[in-house]
Design an enzyme around this catalytic site. Structure first.
Site, short mmCIF file in Angstrom:
data_model
loop_
_atom_site.label_atom_id
_atom_site.label_comp_id
_atom_site.label_asym_id
_atom_site.label_seq_id
_atom_site.Cartn_x
_atom_site.Cartn_y
_atom_site.Cartn_z
N ASP A 1 -0.84 8.84 1.19
CA ASP A 1 -0.56 7.68 0.89
C ASP A 1 0.69 7.11 1.81
O ASP A 1 1.09 8.30 2.83
CB ASP A 1 0.94 7.78 -0.17
CG ASP A 1 1.30 6.57 -0.94
OD1 ASP A 1 0.62 5.71 -1.44
OD2 ASP A 1 2.65 5.99 -0.72
N GLU B 1 -4.95 6.79 3.81
CA GLU B 1 -4.17 4.88 2.88
C GLU B 1 -3.42 4.08 3.67
O GLU B 1 -2.18 3.52 3.81
CB GLU B 1 -3.55 5.50 1.58
CG GLU B 1 -3.21 4.72 0.84
CD GLU B 1 -2.23 3.13 0.12
OE1 GLU B 1 -1.67 2.78 -0.30
OE2 GLU B 1 -0.99 3.67 1.09
#
Length: 690
Positions: A344, A399
């Site tokens: 992330d 991401e």
């Protein structure tokens, strides 16, 4: 293996950066060679520190075996990096929270203590904390950075560490990591919100009730969110407080292992959504201020705080921070047998500005010119190298909204080493079109450009929507398409309105278009059947309600539900992918775009896909070009009644009819055939080898 890693490091740090294929194949990178030289120089320094400290990258990432609280039949030991502390005590139920277990400091700021096990009397479930005296002589209560289990000290209160694993038999995995057959079909999911009941679901619930749905639907990979402990449930797991602890709200560590083992038994890989871009700012039960200096694991001052997230930002240039985060990756690989990670916030790690208010629309100057945090970049590079060393088949996904050059290219090529990058432009594209552009004005050429706009040699995970698109304040794809009728007209007992027909048709088409142009495909839990509502975790602002923190599986299970029809289509998509390996060969597909007709045609080795997105016009005799004269037949189409369609292909063109192409050129191809293209319909033809 170690020799090969040394060879790689020599290549990355000693050889000319101009010789990397990444740069040889992209002349636009040549003005930025100074960045690549600076990266190589900094990597050389960090690699020398790792070698001097631990001898190898794999050993360096074994910090979880030494740091934190450990025990055996003879000894209880503690090790913590607290460079700003003056005194450190281990306190807990086992010593009546007294001061008799004191640690000593070494020259690097690491505090250590070891005592006879029979003296300490450690038992399963006992609670403990560190008591730390800071430089101002204040006494602080803190959790170990390496805590393996944390629970609320009081309901809804501060978390406290709990002794885990004492006197328990180690869990034995029965099934090896699966070898996936074909591209990744990722089922993004959240354990706690996986039940239809208004409650927090458990690992056991997910294993027994949701995993079978995933397998039946044809997905081969779970991407599980919010596993590392996070005190604030509403953070969706993105404000981690204890990086080595499985979230206690879902069950114990062994319950999580059972879920992973069950997934492996069914041939399903398990990826963790790992959050290393930042950490919770919590002080008493997080890493926010462990040693009282305000820094420790993080940058000091304003640089150590994310201005939008309110969380703390790691200082990746510190050796002990690297040890902590790299050990965290190896911990999940070794102790839980996960199959990889979705990282992330990669954009925040890469850039000093963390991507805040950046559109990345100026080209390469947006990527370089002093913008990159070299230490963050090197952490990601080392993380990907480590993952492949520990588990060669493991997968890593970035991401990254920026599309940084080489983010999903191998280190030897000159890249950062991720296997995939999330193609975050796709859901943004669909949302913008649905919000701003009338259906009859959709620019198909631009849509195909966005779908194909990927750096050569780098793989992407494609998706129409993930959890991000449905957070409170936003809308799911089905809600955008069908609006309030998701509540009133999604039963087959009610009439099919034009709004519902359009919504079902586009929901099917946009998902399949996304899949076709991906190297992997992702779906968030429930979106396979068009889950209508947004996601909102229990919080003070909604009266601590679970109404939107669950999945309404009954919508897909009811025979009279049109949500069930969307699920049928999702299964058909997965079946087509399995049979024809569409994602594996999408780069070799020949694409024709008929802008005026709103038709996209894709011809592959054994499959031809026709997307007719025209909002009103159907084409009874549409001529479709072919590269070969092989016969073909319709094998699937989205207009079937079982998918919520009108079955308009039933009479004009039976799906079992063999079609013989003609020697009539079309779209620059030597052959063609005539077919019926109903509006807002996807048709899959099988090209048959004679």
């Amino acid at each position: 293996m170690e020799g090969s890693l040394d060879d790689l490091m020599h290549k990355l740090t000693k050889e000319k950066v101009e010789d990397f294929d990444l740069i040889k194949e992209d002349d636009y990178l040549r003005p930025h060679l100074d960045f690549f030289r600076a990266r190589a120089s900094r990597l050389d320094q960090i690699w020398a520190e790792i070698k001097a400290t631990a001898g190898s990258l794999e050993n360096f990432a074994l910090g979880f075996r030494d740091f934190g609280l450990h025990w055996d039949d003879k000894t209880v030991s503690v090790r913590e990096w607290l460079p700003g502390a003056k005194r450190v005590l281990l306190c807990g139920d086992f010593n009546a929270w007294g001061e008799n277990l004191e640690l000593s400091r070494d020259e690097f700021g690491v505090w250590k203590g070891a005592w006879p096990a029979e003296t300490v009397g450690l038992k399963q479930g006992q609670r403990f904390k560190l008591r730390i005296q800071d430089s101002n002589n204040n006494w602080l209560w803190r959790l170990s950075a390496w805590t393996r289990r944390a629970v609320p000290e009081t309901p809804g209160g501060v978390y406290i560490a709990e002794v885990d694993g004492v006197d328990s038999k180690p869990f034995e995995f029965q099934h090896p990591r699966p070898k996936l057959n074909g591209p990744l079909k990722i089922y993004e999911c959240h354990i706690g919100m996986s039940s239809e009941a208004e409650e927090t679901a458990s690992f056991s619930y997910f294993r027994e009730h949701v995993l079978p749905r995933v397998v039946e639907s044809g997905y081969n990979c779970l991407q599980i969110m919010a596993i590392a402990e996070h005190v604030y449930y509403g953070s969706f797991g993105y404000h981690v407080t204890s990086f080595f602890a499985v979230s206690s709200r879902f069950g114990g560590a062994d319950e999580f292992r059972k879920l992973i083992d069950a997934a492996h038994e069914k041939g399903v890989a398990v990826l963790l959504d790992v959050v290393h871009a930042h950490a919770s700012a919590n002080v008493e039960d997080g890493l926010g201020d462990l040693d009282g200096t305000g820094g420790n694991f993080f940058h000091a001052g304003p640089r150590g705080v994310h201005s939008l997230w309110g969380s703390r930002l790691f200082d990746f240039g510190k050796t002990e921070v690297l040890r902590f985060l790299l050990s965290n990756l190896r911990f999940w690989l070794d102790e839980f047998k996960v199959d990889g990670f979705r990282f992330d916030g990669v954009t925040s790690i890469i850039f000093n500005h963390h991507g805040i208010d950046r559109g990345f629309d100026r080209g390469y100057p947006d990527f370089f010119e002093g913008q990159v945090d070299l230490d963050g970049m090197i952490f990601l590079l080392l993380a990907n190298i480590l993952i492949k060393k520990v588990a060669p088949e493991a997968i890593s996904i970035a991401e990254d909204v920026s599309g940084f050059p080489g983010i999903a290219a191998s280190p030897a090529y000159g890249g950062v080493g991720f296997d995939f990058r999330l193609n975050m432009a796709l859901p943004d594209l669909w949302i913008r079109l649905l919000k701003e552009v009338p259906d009859e004005e959709w620019p198909l050429g631009h849509i195909v450009h966005v779908l194909k706009n990927v750096r050569r040699g780098e793989k992407v995970v494609a998706y129409a929507e993930s959890h991000d698109q449905a957070l409170v304040g936003d809308k799911t794809l089905s809600m955008r398409l069908i609006d309030a009728q998701v509540y009133t007209h999604m039963s087959v007992l009610n009439s099919m309105t034009p709004e519902v027909f359009r919504g079902l048709a586009l929901h099917k088409a946009l998902r399949f278009l996304s899949l076709v142009f991906g190297d992997a495909y992702l779906n968030f839990m429930g979106n396979e059947f068009g889950h209508p509502e947004w996601i909102d975790f229990p919080r003070e602002g909604n009266g601590w309600s679970y109404k939107h923190c669950r999945r309404q599986w009954s919508l897909a299970d009811r025979e009279d539900s049109r949500y069930r029809l969307l699920l049928n289509w999702d299964k058909a998509m997965m079946g087509l992918e399995d049979k024809f390996q569409i994602m594996a060969h999408h780069n070799s597909m020949h694409i024709s775009v008929h802008e005026q007709d709103k038709v996209i045609l894709l011809e592959g080795k054994n499959i031809l896909l026709a997307f007719c997105l025209h909002p009103t016009q159907s084409f009874p005799d549409y001529r479709v070009g072919l590269l070969t004269k092989r016969p073909l037949r319709v094998i699937e189409h989205s207009d079937r009644v079982c998918f919520g369609g009108a079955e308009r292909l039933a009479e004009p063109q039976p799906t079992d009819k063999l079609i013989a192409p003609e020697s009539i050129p079309q779209d620059g191809k030597p052959f063609s055939f005539m077919t019926y293209l109903p509006n807002r319909t996807v048709i899959a033809f099988n090209l048959i080898d004679e």
